[in-house]
Design a protein around this motif. Structure first.
Motif, PDB file in Angstrom:
ATOM      1  N   ALA A 110       0.832  -1.206   0.000  1.00 19.99           N
ATOM      2  CA  ALA A 110       0.000   0.000   0.000  1.00 19.99           C
ATOM      3  C   ALA A 110       0.866   1.255   0.000  1.00 19.99           C
ATOM      4  O   ALA A 110       0.554   2.240  -0.695  1.00 19.99           O
ATOM      5  CB  ALA A 110      -0.921  -0.010   1.218  1.00 19.99           C
ATOM      6  N   TYR A 111       1.953   1.231   0.743  1.00 23.09           N
ATOM      7  CA  TYR A 111       2.831   2.408   0.838  1.00 23.09           C
ATOM      8  C   TYR A 111       3.511   2.696  -0.492  1.00 23.09           C
ATOM      9  O   TYR A 111       3.511   3.827  -0.978  1.00 23.09           O
ATOM     10  CB  TYR A 111       3.877   2.166   1.924  1.00 23.09           C
ATOM     11  CG  TYR A 111       4.760   3.355   2.196  1.00 23.09           C
ATOM     12  CD1 TYR A 111       4.375   4.343   3.091  1.00 23.09           C
ATOM     13  CD2 TYR A 111       5.980   3.494   1.542  1.00 23.09           C
ATOM     14  CE1 TYR A 111       5.179   5.452   3.331  1.00 23.09           C
ATOM     15  CE2 TYR A 111       6.799   4.590   1.773  1.00 23.09           C
ATOM     16  CZ  TYR A 111       6.396   5.567   2.670  1.00 23.09           C
ATOM     17  OH  TYR A 111       7.190   6.653   2.892  1.00 23.09           O
ATOM     18  N   VAL A 112       4.097   1.661  -1.091  1.00 17.76           N
ATOM     19  CA  VAL A 112       4.872   1.856  -2.315  1.00 17.76           C
ATOM     20  C   VAL A 112       3.965   2.171  -3.509  1.00 17.76           C
ATOM     21  O   VAL A 112       4.226   3.116  -4.271  1.00 17.76           O
ATOM     22  CB  VAL A 112       5.756   0.618  -2.596  1.00 17.76           C
ATOM     23  CG1 VAL A 112       6.400   0.703  -3.983  1.00 17.76           C
ATOM     24  CG2 VAL A 112       6.835   0.487  -1.526  1.00 17.76           C
ATOM     25  N   LEU A 113       2.897   1.404  -3.692  1.00 13.71           N
ATOM     26  CA  LEU A 113       2.006   1.660  -4.819  1.00 13.71           C
ATOM     27  C   LEU A 113       1.245   2.966  -4.613  1.00 13.71           C
ATOM     28  O   LEU A 113       1.005   3.719  -5.562  1.00 13.71           O
ATOM     29  CB  LEU A 113       1.037   0.493  -5.011  1.00 13.71           C
ATOM     30  CG  LEU A 113       0.078   0.598  -6.206  1.00 13.71           C
ATOM     31  CD1 LEU A 113       0.831   0.801  -7.520  1.00 13.71           C
ATOM     32  CD2 LEU A 113      -0.811  -0.649  -6.283  1.00 13.71           C
ATOM     33  N   GLY A 114       0.868   3.262  -3.358  1.00 20.90           N
ATOM     34  CA  GLY A 114       0.146   4.497  -3.068  1.00 20.90           C
ATOM     35  C   GLY A 114       0.973   5.735  -3.373  1.00 20.90           C
ATOM     36  O   GLY A 114       0.434   6.783  -3.752  1.00 20.90           O
ATOM     37  N   LEU A 115       2.285   5.623  -3.225  1.00 19.13           N
ATOM     38  CA  LEU A 115       3.171   6.736  -3.564  1.00 19.13           C
ATOM     39  C   LEU A 115       3.129   7.033  -5.059  1.00 19.13           C
ATOM     40  O   LEU A 115       3.224   8.191  -5.481  1.00 19.13           O
ATOM     41  CB  LEU A 115       4.598   6.388  -3.134  1.00 19.13           C
ATOM     42  CG  LEU A 115       5.659   7.475  -3.278  1.00 19.13           C
ATOM     43  CD1 LEU A 115       5.342   8.665  -2.363  1.00 19.13           C
ATOM     44  CD2 LEU A 115       7.035   6.912  -2.932  1.00 19.13           C
ATOM     45  N   ARG A 116       2.949   5.993  -5.861  1.00 20.17           N
ATOM     46  CA  ARG A 116       2.882   6.169  -7.319  1.00 20.17           C
ATOM     47  C   ARG A 116       1.493   6.639  -7.749  1.00 20.17           C
ATOM     48  O   ARG A 116       1.365   7.534  -8.607  1.00 20.17           O
ATOM     49  CB  ARG A 116       3.218   4.830  -7.998  1.00 20.17           C
ATOM     50  CG  ARG A 116       3.128   4.843  -9.522  1.00 20.17           C
ATOM     51  CD  ARG A 116       3.525   3.497 -10.117  1.00 20.17           C
ATOM     52  NE  ARG A 116       4.917   3.185  -9.779  1.00 20.17           N
ATOM     53  CZ  ARG A 116       5.978   3.677 -10.405  1.00 20.17           C
ATOM     54  NH1 ARG A 116       5.811   4.522 -11.404  1.00 20.17           N
ATOM     55  NH2 ARG A 116       7.195   3.341 -10.031  1.00 20.17           N
ATOM     56  N   ASP A 117       0.451   6.019  -7.180  1.00 22.17           N
ATOM     57  CA  ASP A 117      -0.925   6.305  -7.612  1.00 22.17           C
ATOM     58  C   ASP A 117      -1.848   5.695  -6.560  1.00 22.17           C
ATOM     59  O   ASP A 117      -1.851   4.477  -6.360  1.00 22.17           O
ATOM     60  CB  ASP A 117      -1.173   5.675  -8.990  1.00 22.17           C
ATOM     61  CG  ASP A 117      -2.605   5.841  -9.489  1.00 22.17           C
ATOM     62  OD1 ASP A 117      -3.443   6.385  -8.755  1.00 22.17           O
ATOM     63  OD2 ASP A 117      -2.886   5.388 -10.610  1.00 22.17           O
ATOM     64  N   HIS A 118      -2.649   6.520  -5.891  1.00 25.21           N
ATOM     65  CA  HIS A 118      -3.482   5.988  -4.800  1.00 25.21           C
ATOM     66  C   HIS A 118      -4.539   5.013  -5.306  1.00 25.21           C
ATOM     67  O   HIS A 118      -5.108   4.245  -4.531  1.00 25.21           O
ATOM     68  CB  HIS A 118      -4.124   7.130  -3.995  1.00 25.21           C
ATOM     69  CG  HIS A 118      -5.239   7.841  -4.695  1.00 25.21           C
ATOM     70  ND1 HIS A 118      -5.043   8.725  -5.741  1.00 25.21           N
ATOM     71  CD2 HIS A 118      -6.579   7.797  -4.486  1.00 25.21           C
ATOM     72  CE1 HIS A 118      -6.205   9.200  -6.147  1.00 25.21           C
ATOM     73  NE2 HIS A 118      -7.157   8.650  -5.402  1.00 25.21           N
ATOM     74  N   LEU A 119      -4.801   5.036  -6.614  1.00 19.45           N
ATOM     75  CA  LEU A 119      -5.699   4.044  -7.221  1.00 19.45           C
ATOM     76  C   LEU A 119      -4.919   3.123  -8.173  1.00 19.45           C
ATOM     77  O   LEU A 119      -5.480   2.595  -9.135  1.00 19.45           O
ATOM     78  CB  LEU A 119      -6.838   4.739  -7.967  1.00 19.45           C
ATOM     79  CG  LEU A 119      -7.821   5.543  -7.107  1.00 19.45           C
ATOM     80  CD1 LEU A 119      -8.839   6.251  -7.985  1.00 19.45           C
ATOM     81  CD2 LEU A 119      -8.528   4.646  -6.090  1.00 19.45           C
ATOM     82  N   GLY A 120      -3.647   2.936  -7.888  1.00 19.61           N
ATOM     83  CA  GLY A 120      -2.800   2.146  -8.776  1.00 19.61           C
ATOM     84  C   GLY A 120      -3.255   0.714  -8.952  1.00 19.61           C
ATOM     85  O   GLY A 120      -2.981   0.090  -9.982  1.00 19.61           O
TER      86      GLY A 120
END
Length: 333
Positions: A110-120
């Protein structure tokens, strides 16, 4: 194909049949209680290694050794019960480790993908293009979907199942209804986590892997598939102690892991569960260094029941001297 014609047996008849085949029993009442609790067929899986081997070539339809109904001398019902109880404890201990892996992976993903796109998790462009476009497979109801479409189907089903959870209801009432990844992960099962990890951008995969002591996201992705397999076996109470896993962990470069796991990189055999347990112990230490789970497993394996001709080394793939290896002796800080 022959019609199944074996008769139904009472618990007393089941025990009598086992005794007639050579299994000794010192407490008939306790044996019958166990048959009631566990079931004849499930216990048969623990008896199977002690059945006498048939002569080579006696079954032309089999590619491996076949066994007769006769049970080797010196094996008692008490031995079988001890083995079953050990296996039950082993599954519970493994589920404890898998909880740590699942919780830690949720947080990091959640932390890593959320940094790229919160709906990634629902945006194809925020994931790996090649992984997302991979065909699901030739058969089944998802045969026309690629990996991303298959994932989206899974995600939507999980979101629907969680629709009455308080945090989901609250979010949908207050916001636009789209779940950011740090909320969505809370209703993911382990299979969903491992599936989404396999779709991540390689940079994101590598970042998560590095944080848990693994050099290379694809290796961690393969391990998560294996851990999910172990999780399903343990959660469904399947025999585990001497299983030959469907998913055998592949060999890896020793440089991809820390010193505690180097011994398992190229070791044989890999068709037994030791490497799975070693990887699980390594991931627990990487995800939560405060955990002493490897010491817990070491203690359990050291209490392996005293049953003739079986051992963790022979039947589970544990290497000689395993209990002195750093993976199983390091205490948490």
């Amino acid at each position: 194909m022959a019609e199944y014609a074996k008769p139904h047996l009472t618990h007393q008849q089941q025990l009598a049949q086992l005794v007639d085949r050579g299994l000794s029993c010192h407490d008939e009442a306790a044996a019958i209680e166990l048959l009631k609790t566990v079931g004849y067929y499930r216990l048969s899986a623990y008896i199977y290694p002690f059945r006498e081997l048939l002569p080579s070539g006696s079954d032309r339809h089999s590619s491996g050794p076949r066994r007769s109904d006769s049970i080797r001398d010196g094996i008692s019902f008490e031995h079988i019960e001890a083995l079953w109880r050990f296996d039950r404890k082993l599954r519970l201990v493994c589920l404890d480790a898998i909880e740590t892996v699942e919780t830690g992976l949720r947080s990091r993903l959640a932390y890593v993908l959320g940094l790229r796109d919160h709906l990634g998790h629902v945006h194809r462009e925020s994931l790996d293009a090649d992984a997302c476009s991979r065909p699901v497979g030739p058969g089944g109801r998802h045969r026309d979907q690629d990996a991303f479409e298959h994932w989206l189907t899974k995600y939507e089903a999980l979101e629907y199942e969680a629709r009455n959870e308080d945090y989901v209801v609250h979010h949908k009432r207050k916001y636009d209804g789209h779940m950011p990844i740090w909320i969505a992960v809370e209703f993911f099962d382990f299979g969903a986590l491992s599936r989404l990890f396999a779709l991540l951008n390689k940079h994101d995969q590598n970042a998560i892997a590095k944080d848990v002591g693994v050099r290379g996201g694809p290796l961690l992705a393969a391990w998560l598939r294996d851990v999910n397999y172990v999780r399903n076996l343990c959660a469904h109470h399947s025999r585990f102690w001497n299983r030959q896993p469907t998913y055998k962990p592949g060999k890896f470069n020793p440089a991809q892991v820390g010193s505690a796991l180097v011994h398992a990189a190229q070791m044989e055999p890999r068709h037994k569960i030791y490497v799975h347990l070693a990887v699980l112990g390594y991931l627990v230490r990487g995800l939560d260094p405060r955990q002493n789970w490897p010491l817990t497993l070491r203690t359990l394996i050291k209490k392996f029941p005293s049953v003739p001709d079986i051992s963790p080394e022979r039947d589970m793939g544990f290497p000689r001297g395993w209990s002195d290896l750093p993976l199983w002796t390091m205490k948490s800080p």
